[in-house]
Design a protein around this motif. Structure first.
Motif, PDB file in Angstrom:
ATOM      1  N   LEU A 258      13.986   8.596   2.199  1.00 27.13           N
ATOM      2  CA  LEU A 258      13.123   7.421   2.335  1.00 27.13           C
ATOM      3  C   LEU A 258      11.992   7.691   3.317  1.00 27.13           C
ATOM      4  O   LEU A 258      10.826   7.379   3.038  1.00 27.13           O
ATOM      5  CB  LEU A 258      13.950   6.228   2.813  1.00 27.13           C
ATOM      6  N   TYR A 259      12.312   8.288   4.468  1.00 26.36           N
ATOM      7  CA  TYR A 259      11.278   8.521   5.482  1.00 26.36           C
ATOM      8  C   TYR A 259      10.209   9.489   4.978  1.00 26.36           C
ATOM      9  O   TYR A 259       9.023   9.338   5.327  1.00 26.36           O
ATOM     10  CB  TYR A 259      11.918   9.050   6.769  1.00 26.36           C
ATOM     11  N   ARG A 260      10.605  10.470   4.184  1.00 21.03           N
ATOM     12  CA  ARG A 260       9.599  11.376   3.612  1.00 21.03           C
ATOM     13  C   ARG A 260       8.637  10.605   2.709  1.00 21.03           C
ATOM     14  O   ARG A 260       7.433  10.880   2.705  1.00 21.03           O
ATOM     15  CB  ARG A 260      10.279  12.511   2.831  1.00 21.03           C
ATOM     16  N   ARG A 261       9.173   9.671   1.933  1.00 23.97           N
ATOM     17  CA  ARG A 261       8.304   8.865   1.064  1.00 23.97           C
ATOM     18  C   ARG A 261       7.339   8.009   1.901  1.00 23.97           C
ATOM     19  O   ARG A 261       6.172   7.879   1.556  1.00 23.97           O
ATOM     20  CB  ARG A 261       9.161   7.956   0.175  1.00 23.97           C
ATOM     21  N   VAL A 262       7.866   7.424   2.969  1.00 24.15           N
ATOM     22  CA  VAL A 262       7.024   6.581   3.816  1.00 24.15           C
ATOM     23  C   VAL A 262       5.904   7.396   4.448  1.00 24.15           C
ATOM     24  O   VAL A 262       4.770   6.915   4.607  1.00 24.15           O
ATOM     25  CB  VAL A 262       7.873   5.881   4.900  1.00 24.15           C
ATOM     26  N   CYS A 263       6.183   8.645   4.798  1.00 25.12           N
ATOM     27  CA  CYS A 263       5.181   9.502   5.444  1.00 25.12           C
ATOM     28  C   CYS A 263       4.234  10.167   4.455  1.00 25.12           C
ATOM     29  O   CYS A 263       3.293  10.851   4.876  1.00 25.12           O
ATOM     30  CB  CYS A 263       5.872  10.579   6.283  1.00 25.12           C
ATOM     31  N   ASP A 264       4.447   9.973   3.177  1.00 26.73           N
ATOM     32  CA  ASP A 264       3.661  10.648   2.143  1.00 26.73           C
ATOM     33  C   ASP A 264       2.443   9.802   1.766  1.00 26.73           C
ATOM     34  O   ASP A 264       2.594   8.699   1.227  1.00 26.73           O
ATOM     35  CB  ASP A 264       4.542  10.878   0.912  1.00 26.73           C
ATOM     36  N   PRO A 265       1.218  10.275   2.015  1.00 29.69           N
ATOM     37  CA  PRO A 265       0.030   9.485   1.672  1.00 29.69           C
ATOM     38  C   PRO A 265      -0.110   9.209   0.185  1.00 29.69           C
ATOM     39  O   PRO A 265      -0.819   8.277  -0.207  1.00 29.69           O
ATOM     40  CB  PRO A 265      -1.140  10.340   2.175  1.00 29.69           C
ATOM     41  N   SER A 266       0.556   9.997  -0.646  1.00 31.34           N
ATOM     42  CA  SER A 266       0.468   9.783  -2.092  1.00 31.34           C
ATOM     43  C   SER A 266       1.397   8.673  -2.575  1.00 31.34           C
ATOM     44  O   SER A 266       1.457   8.396  -3.775  1.00 31.34           O
ATOM     45  CB  SER A 266       0.792  11.079  -2.849  1.00 31.34           C
ATOM     46  N   GLN A 267       2.121   8.045  -1.635  1.00 29.16           N
ATOM     47  CA  GLN A 267       3.033   6.943  -1.971  1.00 29.16           C
ATOM     48  C   GLN A 267       2.561   5.664  -1.269  1.00 29.16           C
ATOM     49  O   GLN A 267       3.250   5.123  -0.396  1.00 29.16           O
ATOM     50  CB  GLN A 267       4.454   7.285  -1.536  1.00 29.16           C
ATOM     51  N   PRO A 268       1.400   5.127  -1.640  1.00 30.16           N
ATOM     52  CA  PRO A 268       0.847   4.000  -0.887  1.00 30.16           C
ATOM     53  C   PRO A 268       1.631   2.707  -1.028  1.00 30.16           C
ATOM     54  O   PRO A 268       1.526   1.818  -0.174  1.00 30.16           O
ATOM     55  CB  PRO A 268      -0.562   3.842  -1.470  1.00 30.16           C
ATOM     56  N   ASP A 269       2.440   2.594  -2.091  1.00 33.92           N
ATOM     57  CA  ASP A 269       3.138   1.332  -2.339  1.00 33.92           C
ATOM     58  C   ASP A 269       4.607   1.363  -1.961  1.00 33.92           C
ATOM     59  O   ASP A 269       5.346   0.425  -2.276  1.00 33.92           O
ATOM     60  CB  ASP A 269       3.009   0.945  -3.813  1.00 33.92           C
ATOM     61  N   ILE A 270       5.079   2.406  -1.266  1.00 37.16           N
ATOM     62  CA  ILE A 270       6.510   2.544  -1.032  1.00 37.16           C
ATOM     63  C   ILE A 270       7.059   1.397  -0.187  1.00 37.16           C
ATOM     64  O   ILE A 270       8.119   0.834  -0.506  1.00 37.16           O
ATOM     65  CB  ILE A 270       6.848   3.921  -0.402  1.00 37.16           C
ATOM     66  N   LEU A 271       6.387   0.995   0.881  1.00 37.14           N
ATOM     67  CA  LEU A 271       6.922  -0.077   1.707  1.00 37.14           C
ATOM     68  C   LEU A 271       6.784  -1.452   1.040  1.00 37.14           C
ATOM     69  O   LEU A 271       7.727  -2.255   1.111  1.00 37.14           O
ATOM     70  CB  LEU A 271       6.278  -0.059   3.099  1.00 37.14           C
ATOM     71  N   PRO A 272       5.664  -1.765   0.370  1.00 34.45           N
ATOM     72  CA  PRO A 272       5.655  -3.018  -0.400  1.00 34.45           C
ATOM     73  C   PRO A 272       6.741  -3.062  -1.473  1.00 34.45           C
ATOM     74  O   PRO A 272       7.368  -4.107  -1.691  1.00 34.45           O
ATOM     75  CB  PRO A 272       4.250  -3.036  -1.013  1.00 34.45           C
ATOM     76  N   ARG A 273       6.996  -1.930  -2.142  1.00 37.68           N
ATOM     77  CA  ARG A 273       8.064  -1.897  -3.142  1.00 37.68           C
ATOM     78  C   ARG A 273       9.424  -2.159  -2.494  1.00 37.68           C
ATOM     79  O   ARG A 273      10.259  -2.894  -3.048  1.00 37.68           O
ATOM     80  CB  ARG A 273       8.089  -0.542  -3.853  1.00 37.68           C
ATOM     81  N   LEU A 274       9.647  -1.556  -1.346  1.00 38.89           N
ATOM     82  CA  LEU A 274      10.907  -1.766  -0.649  1.00 38.89           C
ATOM     83  C   LEU A 274      11.042  -3.221  -0.213  1.00 38.89           C
ATOM     84  O   LEU A 274      12.100  -3.844  -0.397  1.00 38.89           O
ATOM     85  CB  LEU A 274      10.997  -0.842   0.570  1.00 38.89           C
ATOM     86  N   ALA A 275       9.975  -3.784   0.348  1.00 39.26           N
ATOM     87  CA  ALA A 275      10.025  -5.178   0.787  1.00 39.26           C
ATOM     88  C   ALA A 275      10.309  -6.122  -0.381  1.00 39.26           C
ATOM     89  O   ALA A 275      11.070  -7.092  -0.241  1.00 39.26           O
ATOM     90  CB  ALA A 275       8.715  -5.556   1.470  1.00 39.26           C
ATOM     91  N   ASP A 276       9.726  -5.839  -1.538  1.00 39.27           N
ATOM     92  CA  ASP A 276       9.968  -6.674  -2.724  1.00 39.27           C
ATOM     93  C   ASP A 276      11.414  -6.551  -3.204  1.00 39.27           C
ATOM     94  O   ASP A 276      11.985  -7.507  -3.738  1.00 39.27           O
ATOM     95  CB  ASP A 276       9.020  -6.287  -3.856  1.00 39.27           C
TER      96      ASP A 276
END
Length: 297
Positions: A258-276
């Motif tokens: 998960l943390y790698r995804r959060v730190c990845d600039p190519s994953q701009p929607d990872i935290l909004p997706r998680l929050a949803d």
């Protein structure tokens, strides 16, 4: 391996290797991830040097729960990102270390300004454990907009009112924050509140959550519903095995994916997706009391 060690002395910072060449070698819109340890580490003490333990690409003694953050974030594999391990003096009495965390935050803010001055296109991540969360939030509170992109707080030792102030800053209003908490850390949250006076009598550590703040996502990893939400987005983690652990926010298998995804600039929607995907937030049991309504300072 793209790694640089930086140490804080007072409110100043110094890097073990030249920073500018490493920044200019990065491709456009690459990521810089600054990793910040918590209490009981200090680069002044070789036996407790964070650069030889959790912030080392090799890791260190199992006695120190020394899973290597750079290795698990894969900063030792890629030339498309730069890892910075930030060391500061976090030994001695907890109150003293908690005060020095604010100075370390000022030094980190200066470091991030230097990074952005050299490479305005760089995507900046911060990840901090325990009092390292205070360092990260203190830095963000004093920065201009767009100087920090994403922040990961692991079992953070900080109060909600100070976190709200950081989120109300120009940098905070343009950042996304993942606040990783667990009931396993309850005894440490209580110890922090007893040892380090809160700014306000009814203030609580950030384990109580700030789900009402834009850009802030609370993730309680011992909650089965939250783990189910992670499963639904393909980022499942294991359930807890112990009742008390201050390090579960980085020792739990699956979390670094998960943390790698959060730190990845190519994953701009990872935290909004998680929050949803997460269930509607409820009052955290970690507070053991009412959560006050606090306005940004």
């Amino acid at each position: 391996m793209a790694m640089i060690s930086v140490n804080v002395t007072g409110q100043d910072w110094a890097s073990a290797a030249p920073l500018a060449p490493a920044l200019h070698a990065l491709p456009p819109r690459a990521a810089v991830t600054v990793m910040i340890h918590g209490y009981r580490y200090s680069p002044r003490d070789p036996a407790n040097d964070p650069h030889r333990h959790i912030l080392s690409p090799r890791g260190g003694s199992a006695r120190w729960k020394s899973v290597s953050w750079p290795r698990h974030l894969r900063l030792d594999r890629t030339e498309a990102a730069l890892g910075i391990s930030l060391g500061w003096h976090a030994r001695g009495h907890l109150q003293g270390a908690a005060r020095r965390a604010f100075d370390a935050g000022d030094a980190l803010a200066d470091l991030l300004c230097a990074i952005k001055a050299a490479r305005p296109d760089i995507h900046v991540n911060l990840i901090g454990h325990s009092l390292g969360a205070r360092v990260a939030l203190a830095a963000m509170a004093g920065l201009p907009a767009a100087h920090v992109d994403r922040v990961i707080l692991l079992s953070g030792a900080e109060y909600r009112s100070l976190a709200l102030a950081a989120m109300a800053s120009p940098a905070g209003r343009t950042a996304q924050v993942l606040n990783v908490t667990s009931g396993e850390n309850l005894i440490f949250d209580c110890g922090f509140r007893l040892a380090v006076p809160a700014p306000h009598p009814r203030d609580w550590p950030i384990a109580a959550g700030l789900h009402q703040v834009p850009g802030w996502t609370d993730l309680r990893i011992d909650c089965p519903d939250n783990r189910a939400a992670l499963d639904r987005i393909g980022l499942g983690i294991r359930p807890p095995r112990v009742r008390i652990c201050h390090w579960s926010s980085y020792l739990r298998p699956g979390l670094f994916r998960l943390y790698r995804r959060v730190c990845d600039p190519s994953q701009p929607d990872i935290l909004p997706r998680l929050a949803d995907a997460l269930p509607r937030p409820e009052r955290s049991r970690a507070t053991r009391g009412p959560v006050p309504r606090l306005s940004p300072l």
